[in-house]
Write a protein that holds these residues in place. Structure first.
Motif, short mmCIF file in Angstrom:
data_model
loop_
_atom_site.label_atom_id
_atom_site.label_comp_id
_atom_site.label_asym_id
_atom_site.label_seq_id
_atom_site.Cartn_x
_atom_site.Cartn_y
_atom_site.Cartn_z
N ARG A 159 59.59 34.09 20.88
CA ARG A 159 58.21 33.70 20.55
C ARG A 159 58.16 32.39 19.75
NH1 ARG A 159 56.55 38.95 17.39
NH2 ARG A 159 58.80 39.25 17.40
N ARG A 160 57.04 31.70 19.92
CA ARG A 160 56.68 30.62 19.02
C ARG A 160 55.91 31.23 17.84
NH1 ARG A 160 55.72 28.70 24.26
NH2 ARG A 160 57.02 26.87 24.79
N TRP A 162 52.87 31.64 15.10
CA TRP A 162 51.43 31.62 15.28
C TRP A 162 50.85 30.25 14.92
CZ3 TRP A 162 49.09 35.42 17.71
CH2 TRP A 162 49.57 36.73 17.61
N ARG A 165 45.07 28.65 17.38
CA ARG A 165 44.66 28.78 18.78
C ARG A 165 45.37 29.93 19.47
NH1 ARG A 165 45.61 22.58 20.28
NH2 ARG A 165 47.17 22.90 18.64
N ARG A 166 46.65 30.10 19.19
CA ARG A 166 47.37 31.25 19.76
C ARG A 166 46.79 32.56 19.22
NH1 ARG A 166 52.52 28.10 18.28
NH2 ARG A 166 52.75 26.74 20.11
N ASP A 170 45.10 35.69 21.40
CA ASP A 170 45.62 37.06 21.33
C ASP A 170 44.56 38.04 20.86
OD1 ASP A 170 48.26 36.21 22.05
OD2 ASP A 170 49.02 37.90 20.86
N ARG A 175 44.86 36.05 26.59
CA ARG A 175 45.95 35.16 26.22
C ARG A 175 45.99 33.87 27.04
NH1 ARG A 175 50.96 39.44 25.30
NH2 ARG A 175 50.23 40.24 23.28
N VAL A 178 45.04 30.08 25.88
CA VAL A 178 45.85 29.07 25.20
C VAL A 178 45.88 27.77 26.00
CG1 VAL A 178 47.30 30.68 23.91
CG2 VAL A 178 47.97 30.00 26.23
N THR A 183 47.26 24.47 23.74
CA THR A 183 48.48 24.79 23.02
C THR A 183 49.40 25.60 23.92
OG1 THR A 183 49.34 25.67 20.92
CG2 THR A 183 47.67 26.98 22.04
N ASP A 184 50.67 25.68 23.54
CA ASP A 184 51.62 26.47 24.32
C ASP A 184 51.42 27.95 24.07
OD1 ASP A 184 52.99 24.30 25.49
OD2 ASP A 184 54.12 23.99 23.63
N SER A 185 51.79 28.75 25.06
CA SER A 185 51.75 30.20 24.91
C SER A 185 52.67 30.63 23.77
CB SER A 185 52.17 30.88 26.21
OG SER A 185 52.38 32.25 26.01
N ARG A 186 52.36 31.74 23.16
CA ARG A 186 53.22 32.24 22.09
C ARG A 186 54.56 32.70 22.63
NH1 ARG A 186 53.36 36.96 18.05
NH2 ARG A 186 54.28 35.89 16.26
#
Length: 368
Positions: A159-160, A162, A165-166, A170, A175, A178, A183-186
């Protein structure tokens, strides 16, 4: 000889110095007993300088008898410990008890391996994960590539951290937002064998002992500790790594499944309490701004649930499942909004599971 104390601890004396300790925290995990026994059997027999401790938060006689039978085998003498914990105070609290009790018996370990009872892994998988942490001094925490029973990548294994935006995506239950939010997905898709990530899953995680230090974070009973230990590793100048070529199957959702009557409080804990604490600790986000994101996203969740309810009814022509879906999401929306208004996530003291579920302490969030 088995040593037993009044707290339900079964210990086998050991003289050897130990490399690593597997910790398995169980709760209503009788269906997973064969997997638990297989994991321990492979770990302690493949390399005898490794030990295992099972802490059972439900004090199940089935789990206890299974571990006793395994530990009584001649080739397992002095390598297996069972702890019957009378009070289920959460995962992180249980892990800390298990490690402290094990090390008071066997002395300090070099690495701590956490594995959930619903994780099915070949013995060589767990050993290889521990070996790689031992071999690379720059790795503080490492995780395996976890798959669901259907073969998909488990959402939590790489995972990235938080960001707002993530978190919005969520909490809203969408989801895919994103991408719209830029932004990138978590979740990080495994593309190479060794990937530096922000967070790996506590379902199968190896932690260097100096990073583990005094134990996992117990400010919340669950959902915070795996994120915080990864942050701790990074702050100590060590890497957090996900190994995609070390694979295991994760049943998933064990915490909520084993406490269905508390499903919504646990979901609130996962979507609000834990993210708020780790975002404040990791990047210094203000609690007010995080609460605003959570409340807004919760209202979006409710607005999405209503039309989806209509679609589900039209497709199935049944009311039971769509009504349950709608009720769950509307209740969760109310809880998250109330949490955003009344909760105080600034505290630093330990919060046990029973305290989290306390009606007065949780502002009524565990009702209904």
């Amino acid at each position: 000889m088995i040593l037993s104390d009044s707290r339900g601890v079964l210990v086998r004396a050991i003289d050897a110095v130990n490399d690593a300790l597997i910790v398995i925290v169980t709760y209503n995990s009788e269906p997973n007993l064969p997997t638990i026994l297989e994991t321990i059997e492979g770990w302690v027999s493949v390399e005898h300088r490794r030990c295992a401790v099972v802490l059972d938060n439900s004090s199940s006689m089935v789990i206890r008898s299974g571990i006793e039978r395994l530990s009584s085998a001649d080739h397992h003498l002095g390598t297996v410990m069972y702890i019957a914990n009378p009070n289920n105070e959460g995962f992180s609290y249980g892990v800390n008890i298990a490690v402290n009790r094990a090390e008071s018996c066997w002395s300090r370990f070099g690495r701590i391996v956490l594995i959930n009872p619903d994780v099915s892994a070949e013995p060589g998988v767990v050993l290889e994960l521990a070996r790689r942490v031992q071999a690379s001094n720059d790795i503080g925490v490492a995780g395996a590539f976890l798959r669901t029973g259907e073969g998909r990548q488990d959402n939590g294994c790489a995972r990235r951290k938080w960001n707002r935006r993530r978190l919005f995506a969520d909490v809203s239950g969408a989801r895919a937002l994103v991408r719209v939010l830029g932004t990138d997905s978590r979740n990080i898709e495994a593309e190479v064998e060794e990937t530096d990530v922000d967070i790996v899953s506590g379902a199968l995680m190896c932690i260097r002992r100096d990073i583990f230090a005094e134990g996992l974070d117990t400010r919340l009973p669950m959902y915070l500790e795996d994120q915080e230990i990864c942050l701790r590793s990074k702050r100590a100048g060590r890497r957090v790594v996900s190994f995609s070529d070390i694979s295991a199957i994760h049943g998933g959702g064990e915490s909520r499944v084993s406490a269905r009557d508390r499903a919504r409080p646990l979901r609130c804990l996962e979507l609000a309490e834990a993210p708020t604490m780790i975002m404040r600790d990791w990047d210094g986000y203000s609690v007010v701004s995080i609460k605003a994101v959570i409340a807004t996203a919760a209202l979006v969740r409710a607005s999405l649930a209503v039309p989806l309810f209509g679609v589900m009814v039209a497709q199935s022509r049944r009311l039971r499942d769509p009504l349950a879906y709608l009720a769950y999401n509307l209740h969760l929306t109310v809880w998250l909004v109330r949490w955003s208004i009344f909760a105080d996530p600034m505290r630093e003291e330990r919060l046990t599971l029973s305290e989290y579920f306390d009606v007065d302490a949780r502002m009524g969030l565990n009702r209904g």
